[in-house]
Scaffold this motif. Structure first.
Motif, PDB file in Angstrom:
ATOM      1  N   VAL A 179       0.842  -1.198   0.000  1.00 31.43           N
ATOM      2  CA  VAL A 179       0.000   0.000   0.000  1.00 31.43           C
ATOM      3  C   VAL A 179       0.878   1.250   0.000  1.00 31.43           C
ATOM      4  O   VAL A 179       0.624   2.210  -0.734  1.00 31.43           O
ATOM      5  CB  VAL A 179      -0.969  -0.008   1.205  1.00 31.43           C
ATOM      6  N   LYS A 180       1.942   1.233   0.792  1.00 28.97           N
ATOM      7  CA  LYS A 180       2.871   2.370   0.841  1.00 28.97           C
ATOM      8  C   LYS A 180       3.524   2.582  -0.529  1.00 28.97           C
ATOM      9  O   LYS A 180       3.652   3.714  -0.996  1.00 28.97           O
ATOM     10  CB  LYS A 180       3.931   2.115   1.915  1.00 28.97           C
ATOM     11  N   LEU A 181       3.919   1.484  -1.173  1.00 33.56           N
ATOM     12  CA  LEU A 181       4.508   1.572  -2.510  1.00 33.56           C
ATOM     13  C   LEU A 181       3.528   2.192  -3.494  1.00 33.56           C
ATOM     14  O   LEU A 181       3.867   3.124  -4.233  1.00 33.56           O
ATOM     15  CB  LEU A 181       4.911   0.179  -3.005  1.00 33.56           C
ATOM     16  N   ILE A 182       2.305   1.680  -3.516  1.00 33.38           N
ATOM     17  CA  ILE A 182       1.311   2.167  -4.476  1.00 33.38           C
ATOM     18  C   ILE A 182       1.014   3.643  -4.252  1.00 33.38           C
ATOM     19  O   ILE A 182       1.007   4.436  -5.198  1.00 33.38           O
ATOM     20  CB  ILE A 182       0.020   1.321  -4.390  1.00 33.38           C
ATOM     21  N   ARG A 183       0.766   4.020  -3.009  1.00 32.57           N
ATOM     22  CA  ARG A 183       0.430   5.419  -2.717  1.00 32.57           C
ATOM     23  C   ARG A 183       1.583   6.371  -2.960  1.00 32.57           C
ATOM     24  O   ARG A 183       1.379   7.502  -3.377  1.00 32.57           O
ATOM     25  CB  ARG A 183      -0.055   5.534  -1.280  1.00 32.57           C
ATOM     26  N   GLY A 184       2.810   5.915  -2.692  1.00 27.77           N
ATOM     27  CA  GLY A 184       3.960   6.799  -2.811  1.00 27.77           C
ATOM     28  C   GLY A 184       4.550   6.908  -4.194  1.00 27.77           C
ATOM     29  O   GLY A 184       5.171   7.910  -4.536  1.00 27.77           O
ATOM     30  N   ARG A 185       4.365   5.899  -5.012  1.00 29.12           N
ATOM     31  CA  ARG A 185       5.078   5.864  -6.281  1.00 29.12           C
ATOM     32  C   ARG A 185       4.205   6.030  -7.516  1.00 29.12           C
ATOM     33  O   ARG A 185       4.663   6.545  -8.537  1.00 29.12           O
ATOM     34  CB  ARG A 185       5.824   4.532  -6.379  1.00 29.12           C
ATOM     35  N   TYR A 186       2.950   5.584  -7.455  1.00 25.74           N
ATOM     36  CA  TYR A 186       2.152   5.512  -8.675  1.00 25.74           C
ATOM     37  C   TYR A 186       0.880   6.347  -8.618  1.00 25.74           C
ATOM     38  O   TYR A 186       0.318   6.562  -7.562  1.00 25.74           O
ATOM     39  CB  TYR A 186       1.745   4.055  -8.962  1.00 25.74           C
ATOM     40  N   VAL A 187       0.455   6.750  -9.815  1.00 24.79           N
ATOM     41  CA  VAL A 187      -0.875   7.326  -9.994  1.00 24.79           C
ATOM     42  C   VAL A 187      -1.629   6.305 -10.832  1.00 24.79           C
ATOM     43  O   VAL A 187      -1.507   6.275 -12.047  1.00 24.79           O
ATOM     44  CB  VAL A 187      -0.810   8.694 -10.719  1.00 24.79           C
ATOM     45  N   LEU A 188      -2.359   5.428 -10.154  1.00 22.48           N
ATOM     46  CA  LEU A 188      -3.094   4.377 -10.849  1.00 22.48           C
ATOM     47  C   LEU A 188      -4.530   4.820 -11.075  1.00 22.48           C
ATOM     48  O   LEU A 188      -5.112   5.500 -10.231  1.00 22.48           O
ATOM     49  CB  LEU A 188      -3.079   3.083 -10.030  1.00 22.48           C
ATOM     50  N   SER A 189      -5.097   4.407 -12.212  1.00 21.12           N
ATOM     51  CA  SER A 189      -6.479   4.800 -12.509  1.00 21.12           C
ATOM     52  C   SER A 189      -7.431   4.219 -11.478  1.00 21.12           C
ATOM     53  O   SER A 189      -8.404   4.858 -11.091  1.00 21.12           O
ATOM     54  CB  SER A 189      -6.875   4.376 -13.917  1.00 21.12           C
ATOM     55  N   SER A 190      -7.151   3.003 -11.014  1.00 22.96           N
ATOM     56  CA  SER A 190      -7.991   2.365 -10.008  1.00 22.96           C
ATOM     57  C   SER A 190      -7.220   1.230  -9.370  1.00 22.96           C
ATOM     58  O   SER A 190      -6.632   0.409 -10.071  1.00 22.96           O
ATOM     59  CB  SER A 190      -9.264   1.819 -10.664  1.00 22.96           C
ATOM     60  N   TRP A 191      -7.209   1.173  -8.047  1.00 29.53           N
ATOM     61  CA  TRP A 191      -6.645   0.017  -7.354  1.00 29.53           C
ATOM     62  C   TRP A 191      -7.422  -0.199  -6.075  1.00 29.53           C
ATOM     63  O   TRP A 191      -7.860   0.728  -5.426  1.00 29.53           O
ATOM     64  CB  TRP A 191      -5.154   0.160  -7.098  1.00 29.53           C
ATOM     65  N   ARG A 192      -7.618  -1.469  -5.765  1.00 31.41           N
ATOM     66  CA  ARG A 192      -8.373  -1.856  -4.579  1.00 31.41           C
ATOM     67  C   ARG A 192      -7.744  -3.089  -3.967  1.00 31.41           C
ATOM     68  O   ARG A 192      -7.148  -3.908  -4.662  1.00 31.41           O
ATOM     69  CB  ARG A 192      -9.831  -2.189  -4.924  1.00 31.41           C
ATOM     70  N   MET A 193      -7.952  -3.243  -2.671  1.00 28.27           N
ATOM     71  CA  MET A 193      -7.561  -4.463  -1.987  1.00 28.27           C
ATOM     72  C   MET A 193      -8.701  -5.461  -2.194  1.00 28.27           C
ATOM     73  O   MET A 193      -9.871  -5.101  -2.036  1.00 28.27           O
ATOM     74  CB  MET A 193      -7.359  -4.214  -0.501  1.00 28.27           C
ATOM     75  N   ALA A 194      -8.370  -6.703  -2.528  1.00 26.62           N
ATOM     76  CA  ALA A 194      -9.398  -7.720  -2.752  1.00 26.62           C
ATOM     77  C   ALA A 194     -10.283  -7.878  -1.520  1.00 26.62           C
ATOM     78  O   ALA A 194     -11.491  -8.060  -1.632  1.00 26.62           O
ATOM     79  CB  ALA A 194      -8.757  -9.053  -3.126  1.00 26.62           C
ATOM     80  N   SER A 195      -9.695  -7.769  -0.335  1.00 28.04           N
ATOM     81  CA  SER A 195     -10.467  -7.950   0.894  1.00 28.04           C
ATOM     82  C   SER A 195     -11.489  -6.838   1.110  1.00 28.04           C
ATOM     83  O   SER A 195     -12.462  -7.020   1.836  1.00 28.04           O
ATOM     84  CB  SER A 195      -9.539  -8.037   2.107  1.00 28.04           C
ATOM     85  N   ASP A 196     -11.296  -5.692   0.465  1.00 30.97           N
ATOM     86  CA  ASP A 196     -12.247  -4.584   0.599  1.00 30.97           C
ATOM     87  C   ASP A 196     -13.390  -4.660  -0.400  1.00 30.97           C
ATOM     88  O   ASP A 196     -14.387  -3.961  -0.262  1.00 30.97           O
ATOM     89  CB  ASP A 196     -11.540  -3.241   0.412  1.00 30.97           C
ATOM     90  N   LEU A 197     -13.246  -5.497  -1.440  1.00 31.64           N
ATOM     91  CA  LEU A 197     -14.231  -5.503  -2.516  1.00 31.64           C
ATOM     92  C   LEU A 197     -15.469  -6.333  -2.211  1.00 31.64           C
ATOM     93  O   LEU A 197     -16.574  -5.912  -2.462  1.00 31.64           O
ATOM     94  CB  LEU A 197     -13.593  -6.001  -3.810  1.00 31.64           C
ATOM     95  N   GLN A 198     -15.290  -7.523  -1.701  1.00 31.16           N
ATOM     96  CA  GLN A 198     -16.416  -8.423  -1.466  1.00 31.16           C
ATOM     97  C   GLN A 198     -16.129  -9.247  -0.217  1.00 31.16           C
ATOM     98  O   GLN A 198     -14.988  -9.578   0.047  1.00 31.16           O
ATOM     99  CB  GLN A 198     -16.589  -9.402  -2.633  1.00 31.16           C
ATOM    100  N   PRO A 199     -17.157  -9.645   0.509  1.00 33.61           N
ATOM    101  CA  PRO A 199     -16.955 -10.618   1.581  1.00 33.61           C
ATOM    102  C   PRO A 199     -16.443 -11.933   0.989  1.00 33.61           C
ATOM    103  O   PRO A 199     -16.717 -12.241  -0.162  1.00 33.61           O
ATOM    104  CB  PRO A 199     -18.347 -10.808   2.181  1.00 33.61           C
ATOM    105  N   ILE A 200     -15.714 -12.700   1.758  1.00 31.41           N
ATOM    106  CA  ILE A 200     -15.102 -13.932   1.260  1.00 31.41           C
ATOM    107  C   ILE A 200     -16.115 -14.853   0.591  1.00 31.41           C
ATOM    108  O   ILE A 200     -15.854 -15.424  -0.451  1.00 31.41           O
ATOM    109  CB  ILE A 200     -14.384 -14.680   2.405  1.00 31.41           C
ATOM    110  N   GLY A 201     -17.306 -14.982   1.128  1.00 30.20           N
ATOM    111  CA  GLY A 201     -18.302 -15.897   0.590  1.00 30.20           C
ATOM    112  C   GLY A 201     -18.804 -15.540  -0.793  1.00 30.20           C
ATOM    113  O   GLY A 201     -19.336 -16.383  -1.497  1.00 30.20           O
ATOM    114  N   SER A 202     -18.650 -14.294  -1.229  1.00 36.58           N
ATOM    115  CA  SER A 202     -19.198 -13.914  -2.530  1.00 36.58           C
ATOM    116  C   SER A 202     -18.123 -13.494  -3.523  1.00 36.58           C
ATOM    117  O   SER A 202     -18.387 -12.764  -4.454  1.00 36.58           O
ATOM    118  CB  SER A 202     -20.198 -12.765  -2.350  1.00 36.58           C
ATOM    119  N   LEU A 203     -16.891 -13.981  -3.340  1.00 44.83           N
ATOM    120  CA  LEU A 203     -15.810 -13.585  -4.234  1.00 44.83           C
ATOM    121  C   LEU A 203     -15.890 -14.228  -5.603  1.00 44.83           C
ATOM    122  O   LEU A 203     -15.268 -13.756  -6.533  1.00 44.83           O
ATOM    123  CB  LEU A 203     -14.455 -13.935  -3.619  1.00 44.83           C
TER     124      LEU A 203
END
Length: 194
Positions: A75-99
């Motif tokens: 997360v530190k690498l992504i925030r400090g180094r890149y301007v990405l159009s979109s990035w998300r942590m998989a754990s933030d996107l969906q509960p485990i049961g509906s991945l």
């Protein structure tokens, strides 16, 4: 840092430019595209190429198998180094049961939920030992996934991945078992299916 000769640097730059060109073509012709980053050395090279060229590729960080320090480091690498159009942590996107969801019309094919609506997938597989160089197809349609598949590092060796990581000062997170960020040899890749 390993000393690279001028020839090595030119060769690495040529490979990097080719990989960037493939990603650019994919982003322009088959958007939206998704890259699942698993925090291996190859993943960090692809992430760096996406960020360096500021390509509109959605990045999903597969953080469920990582320790807290590895996640924090990425997360530190992504925030400090890149301007990405979109990035998300998989754990933030969906509960485990509906991945996972089933592809329409393909009862046995399972895909993560965040791939819904994407037209292309970016993967960091190298395929160095699997097929002959002239047969290498880094950008192709995948019938099983029903999407374009881009392998920008197809044909790269582990040494080339390591050299890229050293040249562009990519991080080397805490080791997981025998492997530190994928820099150690992996299991052999399999040849792509047509």
């Amino acid at each position: 840092m390993t000393e690279l000769t001028d020839f090595d640097v030119r060769s690495l730059d040529k490979r990097s430019a080719h990989a960037g060109s493939l990603l650019s073509h994919l982003a322009l012709a088959y958007s939206p595209a998704v890259f699942e980053c698993r925090f291996r050395a190859e993943d960090l090279v692809v992430l760096d190429l996406i960020g360096r060229y500021r390509l509109p590729v959605n990045v999903v960080v597969m953080d469920r198998s990582m320790g807290g320090e590895e996640v924090d480091s990425l997360v530190k690498l992504i925030r400090g180094r890149y301007v990405l159009s979109s990035w998300r942590m998989a754990s933030d996107l969906q509960p485990i049961g509906s991945l996972q969801r089933t592809h329409p019309g393909r009862s046995g094919s399972i895909a993560p939920a965040w791939q819904a609506g994407c037209r292309a997938l970016v993967v960091s597989d190298r395929l160095e030992r699997a097929i002959e160089p002239e047969a290498l197809q880094a950008l192709r349609w995948n019938d099983q996934l029903q999407r374009m598949l881009c392998q920008p590092l197809a044909g790269w060796s582990a040494a080339q991945v390591r050299a890229y990581a050293e040249r562009w000062d990519l991080p080397n997170p805490a080791p997981r078992g025998e492997r530190a960020c994928g820099l150690a040899p992996e299991t052999p890749a399999v040849a792509p299916t047509a």
